[in-house]
Design a protein around this motif. Structure first.
Motif, PDB file in Angstrom:
ATOM      1  N   UNK A 262      33.076 -10.075 -50.028  1.00 44.81           N
ATOM      2  CA  UNK A 262      32.138 -10.013 -51.153  1.00 44.81           C
ATOM      3  C   UNK A 262      31.310 -11.297 -51.292  1.00 44.81           C
ATOM      4  N   UNK A 263      30.860 -11.826 -50.130  1.00 47.04           N
ATOM      5  CA  UNK A 263      29.949 -12.974 -50.074  1.00 47.04           C
ATOM      6  C   UNK A 263      30.610 -14.273 -50.540  1.00 47.04           C
ATOM      7  N   UNK A 264      31.959 -14.330 -50.499  1.00 43.06           N
ATOM      8  CA  UNK A 264      32.680 -15.447 -51.088  1.00 43.06           C
ATOM      9  C   UNK A 264      32.859 -16.666 -50.209  1.00 43.06           C
ATOM     10  N   UNK A 265      32.616 -16.547 -48.888  1.00 45.08           N
ATOM     11  CA  UNK A 265      32.807 -17.668 -47.984  1.00 45.08           C
ATOM     12  C   UNK A 265      31.487 -18.114 -47.388  1.00 45.08           C
TER      13      UNK A 265
ATOM     14  N   UNK B  59      30.934  -8.254 -45.243  1.00 47.65           N
ATOM     15  CA  UNK B  59      30.151  -9.095 -46.162  1.00 47.65           C
ATOM     16  C   UNK B  59      30.872 -10.389 -46.540  1.00 47.65           C
ATOM     17  N   UNK B  60      31.133 -11.227 -45.533  1.00 49.59           N
ATOM     18  CA  UNK B  60      31.862 -12.466 -45.773  1.00 49.59           C
ATOM     19  C   UNK B  60      30.979 -13.555 -46.378  1.00 49.59           C
ATOM     20  N   UNK B  61      29.685 -13.571 -46.017  1.00 46.31           N
ATOM     21  CA  UNK B  61      28.774 -14.658 -46.389  1.00 46.31           C
ATOM     22  C   UNK B  61      27.736 -14.190 -47.408  1.00 46.31           C
ATOM     23  N   UNK B  62      27.100 -15.134 -48.119  1.00 49.63           N
ATOM     24  CA  UNK B  62      26.018 -14.764 -49.040  1.00 49.63           C
ATOM     25  C   UNK B  62      24.906 -14.010 -48.325  1.00 49.63           C
TER      26      UNK B  62
END
Length: 366
Positions: free
Chosen positions: A193-196, A218-221
């Motif tokens: 969820x874009x958290x890393x 969806x690891x990154x913004x």
């Protein structure tokens, strides 16, 4: 047949426990039931789940934009005039779940008027979907216990593990605990969820190499264009895009730009009409898809299953169709049931949605 009235009903049903992910957390399903009425007495139904930390929508904004802007523009049109409807809705930017609920309600109406299911209208590939379950943030032993319960009770053997909200080592330890407890026959994938950052994502994926993840989502913004490309080029497992691909144009950008290998399709944000376009883009570009979940209630889950079962590509992977079980109650007169890890779509015309009016009266917020 013409659209005569559009009804928006905000409702709230508590979750059994808070659902936590990197971009936020929810304590109750504060959704909007959308009903499109026609002059012939048919009513199309869908559910809009607002996610303010993802798309900027709230329960109040969905109700307001449909009542004040969208309804006056589409009342009087035929449900078959979907392109005209979308042309008018798209004069207003954003508001994806509000638009999607209207779209799915129109497909429900068309199916009812023809006496066939929406799954048949869309493609009719199968009558059921295999189910994946989302495991949220908690101590590792609690995450393992939840996954074991869903495996033993509902036959679910695919789990989406939420990551990205806490120190990486805790997420890595939780994933390793799940693999050790569930064994090699269970499928695991992670969703950040874009958290890393991109660097944190690569560090985590390398630490998880022995967990045998199917993919990472969806690891990154979404606006970290260079970081996402850098990660995909170095990752040993496929990277799927989710929140960054809410529109077909974004799907094209992410795939052709090398920022993703696959796409999560969510009917809650792209309805049936635009979910088709996303799916067909992915097929044309050779990208895999997974049927995602917006933490839908049973109405939204039924919509997702109807779409996923319609196409071979969306049926290949288990769809995220179980999180309605995290709610303390729901609105369907005949509740959904997951049996042997699968969820059947409803037989009959349209989406087969029948609302328990007593429950709706109890949980409505207006």
């Amino acid at each position: 047949m013409k659209i005569s009235r559009i009804e928006t009903i905000p409702f709230a049903i508590p979750y059994r426990k808070p659902l936590r992910f990197a971009s936020g957390e929810v304590h109750a399903a504060e959704h909007v039931l959308v009903r499109v009425h026609t002059d012939e007495g048919l009513v199309g139904t869908a559910e809009a789940p607002p996610r303010p930390f993802t798309y900027g929508e709230t329960q109040a904004s969905i109700t307001a934009v449909i009542d004040d802007l969208f309804a006056p523009q589409v009342i009087g049109l035929s449900p078959l005039e979907r392109e005209t409807v979308h042309s008018r809705l798209n004069r207003t930017v954003g508001n994806p779940t509000a638009k999607s609920a209207l779209d799915m309600a129109l497909w429900d109406l068309i199916g009812q008027s023809l006496g066939i299911s929406v799954t048949e209208l869309l493609g009719g590939f199968t009558d059921r979907m295999r189910v994946a379950h989302m495991v949220g943030f908690a101590p590792a032993e609690e995450m393992v216990a939840e996954a074991e319960r869903f495996r033993d009770t509902h036959g679910v053997t695919t789990f989406k593990v939420k990551v990205g909200r806490r120190p990486i080592d805790l997420d890595v330890a939780a994933c390793k605990a799940l693999r050790a407890a569930l064994g090699p026959d269970v499928e695991l994938y992670v969703d950040g969820n874009r958290g890393w950052t991109a660097a944190e994502s690569l560090r985590a994926l390398r630490a998880l190499e022995d967990v045998d993840l199917t993919f990472a989502e969806e690891l990154c913004p979404a606006d970290d264009v260079l970081g996402r490309r850098w990660l995909v080029a170095r990752s040993g497992i496929p990277i799927f895009a989710d929140e960054s691909t809410a529109r077909p144009g974004e799907v094209t950008r992410e795939l052709l730009g090398g920022s993703a290998n696959g796409i999560s399709v969510k009917t809650a944000r792209t309805g049936f009409t635009y979910s088709q376009r996303v799916l067909f883009l992915c097929e044309g570009l050779g990208a895999e898809v997974v049927l995602g979940n917006q933490i839908d209630g049973q109405v939204g889950t039924l919509c997702s299953a109807a779409f996923g079962a319609a196409f071979e590509a969306t049926s290949r992977r288990p769809g995220e169709l179980s999180n309605f079980l995290d709610m303390t109650d729901d609105l369907l007169a005949e509740p959904l049931e997951i049996v042997d890890g699968t969820l059947r779509v409803r037989e009959g015309a349209g989406l087969g949605i029948a609302i328990d009016e007593d429950k709706l009266a109890h949980y409505r917020q207006d």
